[in-house]
Write a protein that holds these residues in place. Structure first.
Motif: not given
Length: 100
Positions: A90-100, A88
Motif C-alpha cells: 500500500e505504501l508503494l501504491e501511495a508513493n506512486m499516486k503521490l509522485f506521478t 508495504q
C-alpha cells in the motif's frame, strides 16, 4: 492496470488458491515488465536499483514464508508478516499516486 497482468491476477485468484505454475507465470510477466523498462532507462540507474530490490524482496518473501511453514510459526506471526507485506504494498501504491 495492464490487461495481461489483470488476466493473470484474475486467473490466479479464480479458485482461491495460488499454484507454483501461477506464481511462475506472474514472475515471468514481472521480469518482462522490468526488462521493458530497463531497455529504456538503462541498467545503471535508480530505476534499475528499484527493480533489483523488488526481485530481492520477492525472494526474501518466499524464503521467509518457507521458513515459517517449516518452523510451524503461530498464526499471530503469520498474520504480522502478512500485515507488514500488505502495508508495504500500500505504501508503494501511495508513493506512486503521490509522485506521478
Amino acid at each position: 492496470m495492464d490487461q495481461k497482468l489483470e488476466k493473470i491476477i484474475s486467473d490466479i485468484y479464480a479458485d482461491a488458491k495460488v499454484s507454483p505454475k501461477e506464481v511462475i507465470e506472474l514472475n515471468k510477466f514481472a521480469k518482462r515488465a522490468i526488462e521493458d523498462l530497463l531497455s529504456i532507462e538503462g541498467d545503471n540507474s535508480v530505476t534499475s536499483a528499484m527493480c533489483k530490490s523488488f526481485e530481492i524482496t520477492n525472494q526474501l518473501v518466499q524464503t521467509t514464508s518457507i521458513k515459517m511453514r517449516k518452523q510451524q510459526e503461530s498464526l499471530l506471526v503469520k498474520n504480522l508478516l502478512k500485515r507488514v507485506i500488505e502495508s508495504q504494498v500500500e505504501l508503494l501504491e501511495a508513493n506512486m499516486k503521490l509522485f506521478t
